[in-house]
Design a protein around this motif. Structure first.
Motif, PDB file in Angstrom:
ATOM      1  N   ARG A  10       0.846  -1.189   0.000  1.00 58.48           N
ATOM      2  CA  ARG A  10       0.000   0.000   0.000  1.00 58.48           C
ATOM      3  C   ARG A  10       0.891   1.252   0.000  1.00 58.48           C
ATOM      4  N   GLU A  37      -4.992   9.901  -1.345  1.00 57.10           N
ATOM      5  CA  GLU A  37      -5.456   8.889  -2.303  1.00 57.10           C
ATOM      6  C   GLU A  37      -6.709   9.375  -3.035  1.00 57.10           C
ATOM      7  N   VAL A  68       0.571  -0.856  -6.863  1.00 60.03           N
ATOM      8  CA  VAL A  68       1.279  -1.289  -5.647  1.00 60.03           C
ATOM      9  C   VAL A  68       1.886  -2.680  -5.865  1.00 60.03           C
TER      10      VAL A  68
END
Ligand code: FAD
Length: 388
Positions: free
Chosen positions: A38, A116, A128
């Motif tokens: 992440r 985000e 990711v």
């Protein structure tokens, strides 16, 4: 599978996300390539989980760099107020803790959700778990990560420093700088606790947990903050701050009672001059256990005027030569990095390699403790993002 973008950003941390969202807002097709599962892991653990995201008193003097002028332009283009405005747009509650340091009221997740969300709205694509194998420059930049290939005329390196390898820090940014012929100021752990040599460890480390308000100096730098004795040496804000200026072998001078005359009481007529009287004088400034220990090790041979004068001097200049630091495992940031002479101060673009940008911690700009490192990440990221 090959994918074409206007810009590829390596690293989805504070600087990379800010750069991507600014460029995305301007209509650029941007990919962010992140190695971890992440983005923004450091943001999430920062400031004890509440992210000290900026400092309202941010000034160029709060940054360490071989070129102290370099950061000025980016810091002026994207200020703490700009980041605060972004937070307020997202209705994120925050507060000032101390000395201009702003923290989230709730959690650092608020900052990540905001970044985000902004990236999504700006059409930024985030990849990711992408492990980068190779970066090449043909007519444009080519990044190979697993089965994927990314191509773009612009490459932004935002892979951060070497601090805290266990959450995924890598030296990729420095490797790429070398690959493209850019000079590097030797990276070093910064904002990092000191380790005592064996003698000082035996003298003081059983006092771990004791703190004191001190002034610490090294060279021309001085910080007036809290010091903490640890199981291995010295930490606390004062020590973390001065560590960014310290070089191996150098001494740090610690003033244990800043701006005070500790022996004044003992110089009064009819006041006994002995270790008991001196202990109680020092207890006004230091915890009893630390004061007693320190005095046992520094008491004068005789309680004469000159003995007291020497003791007063030592209280204000306790010289410690650390054996080293706790290293990258405990360093909040990495000092040094891509030499700022290689970059445009306005855009962060390489002077030698057009289209190649370096932003955030990988650059030789290191903030003091207190929200300055994130401010540099936002400011350098925004400067680059607006230039793509
Ligand atoms: C425990 C801790 C607490 C901190 N607290 C604060 C604070 O409260 N306030 C403050 O101002 N500063 C704080 N800092 C410093 C701050 O986190 C950094 O200065 C800031 O995150 C730097 O931003 P960056 O985007 O340059 O790098 P990073 O945020 O480190 O982001 C770099 C990104 O690149 C990715 N990456 C690395 N290598 C690769 C690779 N090979 N391929 C793909 N991706 C890669 C990483 O996974 C990471 O997501 C803290 C640091 C630590 C370690």
């Amino acid at each position: 599978m090959t994918q074409q973008f206007d810009a590829v950003v390596l690293g989805g941390g504070a600087a990379g996300l800010m750069c991507a969202l600014e460029a995305g807002k301007r209509g650029r097709r941007v990919a962010v390539i992140e190695r971890a599962e992440r983005a923004g892991k450091k943001i999430l653990i920062s400031g004890g989980g509440r992210c000290n995201f900026t400092n309202i008193y941010c000034r160029p003097e709060n940054f360490v760099s071989a070129n102290p002028h370099f950061a000025k332009s980016a810091l002026a283009r994207y200020t703490p107020s700009d980041f605060i405005a972004l937070l307020e747009k997202h209705r994120i509650p925050y507060h000032e803790k101390t000395l201009g340091q702003l923290f989230c009221d709730r959690s650092a997740h608020d900052i990540m959700d905001m970044l985000e969300g902004e990236c999504r709205d700006a059409g930024v694509r985030l990849f990711v778990k992408a492990s980068i194998q190779e970066v090449l420059r043909t007519t444009e930049f080519v990044v190979r990560a697993g089965e994927m290939e990314f191509r773009a005329p612009v490459l932004v390196v935002a892979t951060g420093g070497l601090s805290i390898p266990k959450i995924g820090a890598t030296g990729l940014g420095y490797d790429l700088a070398r690959q493209f012929g850019l000079a590097i100021c030797e990276p070093r752990p910064a904002l990092v606790p000191f380790v005592f040599d064996d003698e000082d460890r035996a003298r003081y480390c059983d006092l771990a947990g004791i703190s004191a308000h001190v002034a610490v100096s090294c060279g021309n730098q001085r910080f007036l903050e809290k010091m903490l004795i640890t199981h291995r040496g010295l930490s606390g804000p004062a020590m973390l701050q001065i560590s960014s200026y310290w070089k191996p072998g150098q001494a740090v001078a610690i003033d244990l009672a800043p701006d005070s005359d500790v022996t004044a009481a003992l110089r009064e007529p009819k006041v006994p001059r002995n270790i008991t009287a001196m202990r109680s004088a020092l207890h006004n400034f230091l915890s009893n256990r630390f004061a007693n220990r320190w005095l046992d090790l520094h008491a004068p041979a005789a309680w004469t005027n000159s003995g007291l004068a020497e003791l007063e001097r030592l209280v204000h200049e306790w010289v410690v030569i650390p054996a080293g630091t706790e290293g990258y495992a405990k360093a909040e940031v990495t000092g040094g990095g891509v030499d700022t002479d290689e970059l445009s101060a306005k855009t962060m673009e390489s002077r030698k390699v057009p289209g190649l940008f370096f932003i955030g911690e990988v650059v030789d700009v290191t903030g003091h403790l207190g929200g300055f490192n994130f401010q540099w990440a936002w400011a350098s990221g925004a400067s680059a993002g607006r230039a793509l």
